[in-house]
Design an enzyme around this catalytic site. Structure first.
Site, PDB file in Angstrom:
ATOM      1  N   CYS A  89       0.849  -1.200   0.000  1.00 50.88           N
ATOM      2  CA  CYS A  89       0.000   0.000   0.000  1.00 50.88           C
ATOM      3  C   CYS A  89       0.885   1.251   0.000  1.00 50.88           C
ATOM      4  O   CYS A  89       1.954   1.259   0.632  1.00 50.88           O
ATOM      5  CB  CYS A  89      -0.861   0.002   1.252  1.00 50.88           C
ATOM      6  SG  CYS A  89      -1.961  -1.406   1.397  1.00 50.88           S
ATOM      7  N   CYS A  94       2.479  -8.396   6.635  1.00 47.83           N
ATOM      8  CA  CYS A  94       1.109  -7.903   6.863  1.00 47.83           C
ATOM      9  C   CYS A  94       0.233  -8.925   7.577  1.00 47.83           C
ATOM     10  O   CYS A  94      -0.844  -8.589   8.050  1.00 47.83           O
ATOM     11  CB  CYS A  94       0.472  -7.520   5.538  1.00 47.83           C
ATOM     12  SG  CYS A  94       0.377  -8.872   4.356  1.00 47.83           S
TER      13      CYS A  94
HETATM   14  S1  SF4 Z   1      -1.295  -0.871   7.425  1.00 50.91           S
HETATM   15 FE1  SF4 Z   1      -1.436  -2.629   5.994  1.00 50.91          FE
HETATM   16  S2  SF4 Z   1      -3.451  -2.516   5.005  1.00 50.91           S
HETATM   17 FE2  SF4 Z   1      -3.081  -0.560   6.053  1.00 50.91          FE
HETATM   18  S3  SF4 Z   1      -2.281   0.774   4.444  1.00 50.91           S
HETATM   19 FE3  SF4 Z   1      -0.490  -0.167   5.482  1.00 50.91          FE
HETATM   20  S4  SF4 Z   1      -0.018  -2.070   4.364  1.00 50.91           S
HETATM   21 FE4  SF4 Z   1      -2.076  -1.365   3.720  1.00 50.91          FE
END
Ligand code: SF4
Length: 247
Positions: free
Chosen positions: A218, A244
């Site tokens: 992301c 993640c």
């Molecule tokens: S915490 Fe995880 S799901 Fe949220 S934006 Fe970052 S990578 Fe994406």
């Protein structure tokens, strides 16, 4: 066969036939991992398709389309699950769309229960800053588990060369938490093998890979890395978080 896309939000995909029990699946793969350890990726995918049929899918984060390309040659029509967290770079969404348009596969886009705006309203703005584990749990882990409900086995592009955490990744393993068989046809591939396959086959690669992002997640949690640095050092940079939670 033409390419196709499907969008999945809020409910499991229910088109696959009834699967085996977790116990049957675990027994089924108990010895297969060692047998397939040295097999080419295509043979591993052939085994998975022959064993699980339409209860086998591929997942892709759309950093590149190497695994999708391998699967499209062996088993056209296979589902490719993509988790659309709502926080992807435009280039990643573009790579997904290009894969769907050019490979004979069915791209299934899985979405979180909450939109980014709904999550902001319920948990506070930018949860990725205040509680990235919860953000990943809601935007990646839960949607993946929900979308895998219609499958017995899933293939990932995970490779042992990527991180220290992944050096023991089995080619075929039992994912006890999900109750699914996890297949990693590229587990033994080096970075050089990936590059060679991309060149030899004209495989789609996310343009960000050539712009300082060798590992792409992301946008709020992915930074550019310098040449020669650990490719995954741009993920959750400055924090102790390295995964993640989907692997
Ligand atoms: S915490 Fe995880 S799901 Fe949220 S934006 Fe970052 S990578 Fe994406």
């Amino acid at each position: 066969m033409t390419a196709a896309t499907t969008r999945l939000a809020g409910a499991a995909r229910g088109t696959a036939t009834e699967g085996r029990s977790p116990e049957e699946l675990r027994d089924l793969v108990s010895h297969v991992g060692a047998e397939l350890e040295l097999a080419p990726a295509e043979v591993i995918v052939e085994w998975a398709v022959a064993t699980f049929g339409d209860r086998f899918c591929v997942t892709s984060s759309m950093g590149d389309a190497v695994l999708a390309h391998v699967v499209s040659r062996v088993a056209p029509g296979t589902d490719v699950v993509f988790l659309d967290t709502g926080y992807h770079f435009a280039e990643t969404i573009g790579t997904r769309d290009a894969v769907a348009a050019t490979l004979p596969l069915t791209v299934v886009t899985a979405e979180p229960e909450l939109s980014v705006a709904e999550q902001d309203a319920a948990y506070g703005k930018d949860l990725f800053r205040t509680d990235p584990d919860l953000c990943c749990a809601m935007r990646k882990v839960e949607p993946l588990e929900r979308s895998l409900a219609g499958y017995d086995a899933w293939a990932t592009g995970l490779r042992r060369a990527e991180t220290r955490n992944r050096v023991v990744a089995p080619v075929v393993g039992w994912d006890a938490r999900k109750g699914k068989v996890k297949v990693s046809p590229l587990a033994r591939w080096s970075d050089e093998q990936v590059e060679q396959y991309v060149q030899d086959n004209g495989v789609l690669v996310n343009p960000l890979v050539h712009d300082g992002y060798p590992s792409i997640g992301c946008w709020p949690c992915t930074r550019r890395v310098a040449a020669g640095d650990d490719p995954r050092s741009g993920r959750w940079a400055g924090t102790s978080k390295t995964e993640c939670g989907i692997h």
